[in-house]
Design a protein around this motif. Structure first.
Motif, short mmCIF file in Angstrom:
data_model
loop_
_atom_site.label_atom_id
_atom_site.label_comp_id
_atom_site.label_asym_id
_atom_site.label_seq_id
_atom_site.Cartn_x
_atom_site.Cartn_y
_atom_site.Cartn_z
N ARG A 161 48.42 42.42 17.93
CA ARG A 161 49.16 43.25 16.98
C ARG A 161 48.36 44.49 16.63
N ALA A 162 47.07 44.31 16.42
CA ALA A 162 46.22 45.44 16.05
C ALA A 162 46.15 46.44 17.19
N ASP A 172 46.89 36.60 18.31
CA ASP A 172 48.12 37.29 17.95
C ASP A 172 47.80 38.53 17.10
N LEU A 173 46.87 38.37 16.17
CA LEU A 173 46.49 39.50 15.31
C LEU A 173 45.80 40.58 16.13
N GLN A 174 44.97 40.15 17.07
CA GLN A 174 44.28 41.15 17.91
C GLN A 174 45.31 41.97 18.68
N GLU A 193 42.46 23.66 15.46
CA GLU A 193 41.68 24.68 16.19
C GLU A 193 42.58 25.63 16.97
N GLU A 194 43.62 25.04 17.57
CA GLU A 194 44.54 25.86 18.38
C GLU A 194 45.25 26.89 17.52
N PHE A 195 45.62 26.46 16.31
CA PHE A 195 46.30 27.41 15.42
C PHE A 195 45.37 28.57 15.08
N ARG A 196 44.12 28.22 14.76
CA ARG A 196 43.16 29.27 14.40
C ARG A 196 43.01 30.28 15.54
N ALA A 197 42.91 29.76 16.77
CA ALA A 197 42.71 30.64 17.93
C ALA A 197 43.97 31.45 18.24
N LEU A 250 46.43 32.34 16.22
CA LEU A 250 46.68 33.38 15.22
C LEU A 250 45.73 34.55 15.44
N LYS A 251 44.50 34.24 15.75
CA LYS A 251 43.53 35.33 15.97
C LYS A 251 43.97 36.22 17.13
#
Lengths: 172, 337
Positions: free
Chosen positions: B62-63, B58-60, B49-53, B55-56
């Motif tokens: 980055r965006a 991080d992408l936000q 779960e932590e990885f999913r959160a 990465l999200k």
């Protein structure tokens, strides 16, 4: 899709839809959790960087992501072969860029299962993560959650039964 | 035989599956159990779960950065420590942070000479580069134009590449000057060449042969510190960062000819300054599980404070110290939001 192209901050909506699919795909091809995470991360970063170019490709978004993932996996195998040549190990499966229909179905099935875990009752979900992801023993989980080992085994059973029932329902 | 509950039976086969390296579980005794085991088998691959959160988020970020909009608001310090991996995705425990001007040209150099891939660029209001990140091999180099607080500081970096001769030639084409061309006679046993780039950085371009320290895979990028009284750096790094000296070669007089030092999942190298390879106090970015503790340890070990631990708008909690040799260490823990 359009939203993500015109506004990269909307990318997270796509992420919510696609995360499990990409991870499920990567995890079937690489057996190591750390590598699976690294590659999944790489796929979404590549996708984010390339969103403006996406509209030129006439494939659905999921297929496009899986194509990026297949390339990332192939790159990873090349890197690993270069850094750790291990002639005694069995060869890694070749990264076949063309996904078979049966493989797509298996990925969808697994992605769906991953999503359903998120919808389990909180304590069942906790047991699933403790047991399968953290790989803790029943006794350890019992201590952490302040319950009897027998209760943890029951919760484990309920969780897996729930998931099984929902998966069966989903597939008719 | 007494009939055991389904919960007991499931756990028994499940336990066997979880401790087994086999890709498939043993055949379960009955059909009902077999169906449950098929689900359990797939759950072994369940993402964290932590990885999913992480990465999200991080992408936000980055965006948002690529849009040039404001960074997300800072979070408070204690939130979810330990809930996310302490290293920012894409970075290892040690990354050289190279501050040279103009940073934009330096990034081009990294791309041309070492096939670097720019992963991130944050412009400052005056359109200089506040922060950028370039992937090189399986590592990364962080880059900035710097400011008054963090002035220009070229660094020495040991790079492992597939083809040191080709990389060496590309650096010369891109304006570097040669210390020496790649040779098989380097004491490390690696094929090894050395150049100085137009920004003052040293690059030791090598290809591994034989044994090399590899804590978790060979790192492409390793900072290389030439120091006076290099032997004193080892106890400092041990005390401050819990570092481990993995190979220390000393002269008969006790000078460090070469040492590899591991922090977390990465390494750096040191030696006693000599000849053309004199001290170049530089900036290093270190990810640790608990930056506040490491910051305090570093001060106790003799470092001076540059910046107390603070939550940064880019999702890290970070502090800065300077060691007795003048190197700056950015001590960070990724918070994942």
């Amino acid at each position: 899709m359009e939203a993500a192209q015109s506004d990269p901050a909307k990318f997270d909506a796509l992420y919510e839809l696609q995360f499990e699919r990409v991870y499920a795909f990567v995890a079937t091809r690489v057996r190591n959790r750390a590598t699976a995470e690294q590659l999944t991360s790489e796929v979404f970063h590549r996708a984010l960087a390339n969103l403006p170019g996406y509209e030129w490709r006439g494939v659905p978004f999921a297929a496009w992501l899986l194509r990026i993932a297949a390339n990332a996996i192939a790159d990873q195998f090349k890197r690993a072969a270069r850094e750790f040549p291990a002639p005694d190990d069995p060869p890694e499966p070749a990264a076949d860029l063309d996904l078979q229909a049966s493989e797509i179905r298996a990925i969808e099935h697994r992605a769906q299962l991953f999503r359903l875990v998120g919808q389990l009752p909180e304590v069942q979900k906790q047991v699933v993560y403790e047991r399968f992801v953290e790989q803790r023993s029943i006794r350890e989980i019992a201590q952490r959650l302040g319950k009897a080992p027998g209760a943890i085994k029951q919760l484990q059973l309920r969780a897996v039964q729930n998931l099984r029932a929902q998966m069966a329902g989903g597939h008719g | 035989m007494a009939k055991r509950s389904l919960a007991e039976q499931l756990d028994e086969v499940l336990q066997a599956m979880l401790v087994s390296l086999r890709p498939r579980p043993e055949e379960a005794p009955d059909r009902n159990l077999a169906a449950l085991m098929r689900v359990a088998q797939e759950l072994r691959e369940l993402p964290r779960e932590e990885f999913r959160a992480t990465l999200k988020s991080d992408l936000q970020r980055r965006a948002i950065m690529s849009e040039g909009a404001a960074a997300p608001p800072a979070r408070t310090g204690k939130a979810q420590a330990g809930a996310v991996h302490y290293q920012r995705p894409g970075l290892t425990s040690i990354t050289p942070y190279i501050i040279v001007r103009p940073a934009a040209q330096f990034i081009e150099f990294l791309k041309t000479a070492f096939e670097g891939v720019e992963r991130m660029r944050m412009p400052a209001p005056d359109s200089s580069i506040m922060h950028a990140e370039v992937a090189v091999g399986n590592g990364a180099i962080e880059v900035s134009d710097g400011n008054e607080q963090y002035p220009t500081a070229p660094a020495a970096v040991h790079l492992y590449v597939d083809d040191p001769d080709a990389a060496y030639a590309r650096t010369l084409q891109a304006g570097a000057t040669s210390f020496y061309a790649p040779t098989d006679d380097h004491p490390s046993g690696d094929r090894w060449g050395a150049v100085k780039d137009p920004f003052g950085n040293h690059w030791y371009i090598a290809k591994p042969r034989g044994w090399t320290p590899r804590p978790e895979g060979l790192r492409s990028v390793q900072p290389y510190l030439h120091l006076r009284e290099a032997h004193k750096m080892i106890p400092f790094l041990e005390a401050a960062f819990g570092a481990e000296a993995m190979g220390v070669h000393k002269s008969s007089e006790g000078a460090v000819l070469h040492a590899t030092i591991r922090i977390g999942n990465a390494t750096l190298e040191i030696d006693e300054a000599h000849g053309e390879f004199q001290p170049m106090p530089c900036h290093l970015h270190v990810y640790v599980p608990d930056r506040d503790a490491v910051y305090a340890q570093a001060l106790r070990a003799g470092a001076t404070s540059i910046e107390t631990p603070q939550d940064k708008p880019y999702g890290d909690r970070a502090a800065g110290v300077k060691d007795a040799w003048g190197n700056s260490w950015f001590i960070a823990t990724h918070l994942g939001r």
